[in-house]
Design a protein around this motif. Structure first.
Motif, mmCIF file in Angstrom:
data_model
loop_
_atom_site.group_PDB
_atom_site.id
_atom_site.type_symbol
_atom_site.label_atom_id
_atom_site.label_comp_id
_atom_site.label_asym_id
_atom_site.label_seq_id
_atom_site.Cartn_x
_atom_site.Cartn_y
_atom_site.Cartn_z
ATOM 1 N N ALA A 121 -3.554 -0.022 -1.339
ATOM 2 C CA ALA A 121 -4.256 1.601 -1.248
ATOM 3 C C ALA A 121 -2.161 2.283 -0.917
ATOM 4 O O ALA A 121 -2.152 3.303 -1.302
ATOM 5 C CB ALA A 121 -5.079 1.979 -0.842
ATOM 6 N N GLY A 122 -2.567 2.197 0.681
ATOM 7 C CA GLY A 122 -1.429 2.969 1.578
ATOM 8 C C GLY A 122 -0.004 2.536 1.074
ATOM 9 O O GLY A 122 0.460 3.815 0.853
ATOM 10 N N LYS A 174 -0.319 4.873 -1.815
ATOM 11 C CA LYS A 174 0.073 6.111 -2.047
ATOM 12 C C LYS A 174 1.401 6.124 -1.370
ATOM 13 O O LYS A 174 2.000 7.521 -1.560
ATOM 14 C CB LYS A 174 -0.568 6.591 -0.956
ATOM 15 C CG LYS A 174 -1.852 6.901 -1.151
ATOM 16 C CD LYS A 174 -2.799 7.269 0.299
ATOM 17 C CE LYS A 174 -4.079 7.353 0.023
ATOM 18 N NZ LYS A 174 -4.880 7.897 0.525
ATOM 19 N N GLU A 230 3.745 6.736 -4.835
ATOM 20 C CA GLU A 230 3.940 7.783 -4.692
ATOM 21 C C GLU A 230 4.547 8.988 -4.922
ATOM 22 O O GLU A 230 4.824 9.703 -4.940
ATOM 23 C CB GLU A 230 2.212 8.692 -4.728
ATOM 24 C CG GLU A 230 1.783 7.402 -5.907
ATOM 25 C CD GLU A 230 0.366 7.786 -5.860
ATOM 26 O OE1 GLU A 230 -0.686 8.530 -5.154
ATOM 27 O OE2 GLU A 230 -0.971 7.078 -6.929
ATOM 28 N N ARG A 231 4.661 9.465 -3.083
ATOM 29 C CA ARG A 231 5.274 9.977 -2.596
ATOM 30 C C ARG A 231 6.959 9.595 -3.070
ATOM 31 O O ARG A 231 8.079 10.727 -2.719
ATOM 32 C CB ARG A 231 5.457 10.204 -1.136
ATOM 33 C CG ARG A 231 4.397 10.570 -0.878
ATOM 34 C CD ARG A 231 3.739 10.706 1.128
ATOM 35 N NE ARG A 231 3.150 10.979 0.818
ATOM 36 C CZ ARG A 231 2.094 10.952 1.769
ATOM 37 N NH1 ARG A 231 2.478 10.208 2.813
ATOM 38 N NH2 ARG A 231 0.597 11.261 2.427
#
Length: 241
Positions: free
Chosen positions: A213-214, A217, A220-221
């Motif tokens: 999950a990290g 994220k 996505e950035r």
């Protein structure tokens, strides 16, 4: 007195002279007789008688007295026989008396010896009976002791066998219980390890999901780019499903 040798010599001379007179005498016709000088022959015979030893005269006297001597000898022999018989009877009587005395003495000694032997035999018999009774009593005591020891030994052996059987039974039960307990503990250990491994796998899955999950994220950035190959996540639920 002429010696015996001279006497015998004169005897032989007179005999030779007589033989010579007879041989030289004048014979009688138609006859075997002869004529000899009487005086000369008688002188020769007298001289011959004188020349004979005195023992011959004594022997002649003894021969003449032989009847008296025989009678005297027979009387002496009868007297000696009677004396011998009387002496034999006396000796026989004395021997019989001595034999009776010896027999009486021997009987007395025999009775004394027999009485002493009987007394000693009775004493020995009593002593033997007493010794026998003592031996029997001691034997009975020893027998009773041995029987008692045997009973104790048998009781001890039976007790030992009983204790051995109980120990064997207890050991078997203990071994069986230990085996069952070991199996139970082994099963519980396996279950515990299995639970811990499942718990660790769940925790690891959660951590991997958090990491993924990290990373999502972070992607996505950042601008779009080709994704870099990463490690394949292990989904325990999917694997188990």
């Amino acid at each position: 007195m002429a010696t015996d040798g001279g006497r015998f010599y004169r005897v032989f001379e007179n005999l030779d002279e007589l033989v010579s007179v007879v041989e030289t005498a004048r014979g009688v016709l138609v006859s075997g007789s002869c004529v000899v000088p009487r005086g000369h022959v008688l002188d020769l015979l007298d001289d011959l008688r004188e020349a004979l030893p005195a023992e011959m005269e004594e022997a002649h006297t003894i021969l003449e007295q032989r009847t008296d001597l025989l009678v005297t000898a027979e009387d002496e022999a009868r007297r000696m026989v009677e004396e011998a018989r009387a002496e034999a009877a006396r000796l026989r009587a004395e021997a019989q008396d001595e034999a009776e005395q010896g027999l009486a003495l021997a009987r007395g000694q025999s009775e004394s010896t027999l009485a002493a032997a009987r007394t000693e035999s009775q004493a020995l018999a009593q002593e033997g009976r007493a010794e026998y009774e003592r031996a029997v009593t001691a034997g009975r005591r020893e027998h009773d002791r041995l029987v008692s020891d045997m009973d104790v030994h048998q009781d001890a052996q039976a007790r030992a066998e009983q204790l051995l059987a109980e120990a064997s039974h207890n050991a078997s039960a203990t071994l069986a219980e230990a085996g069952a307990r070991a199996q139970r503990i082994g099963g519980e250990a396996d279950e515990y390890v299995e639970a811990k491994l499942a718990e660790f796998a769940a925790t690891l899955t959660k951590m991997l999901r958090s990491v993924e999950a990290g990373r999502g994220k972070l992607r996505e950035r950042q601008p779009a780019a080709e994704p870099e190959p990463g490690p394949e996540l292990f989904d325990q639920d999917a694997a188990s499903g």
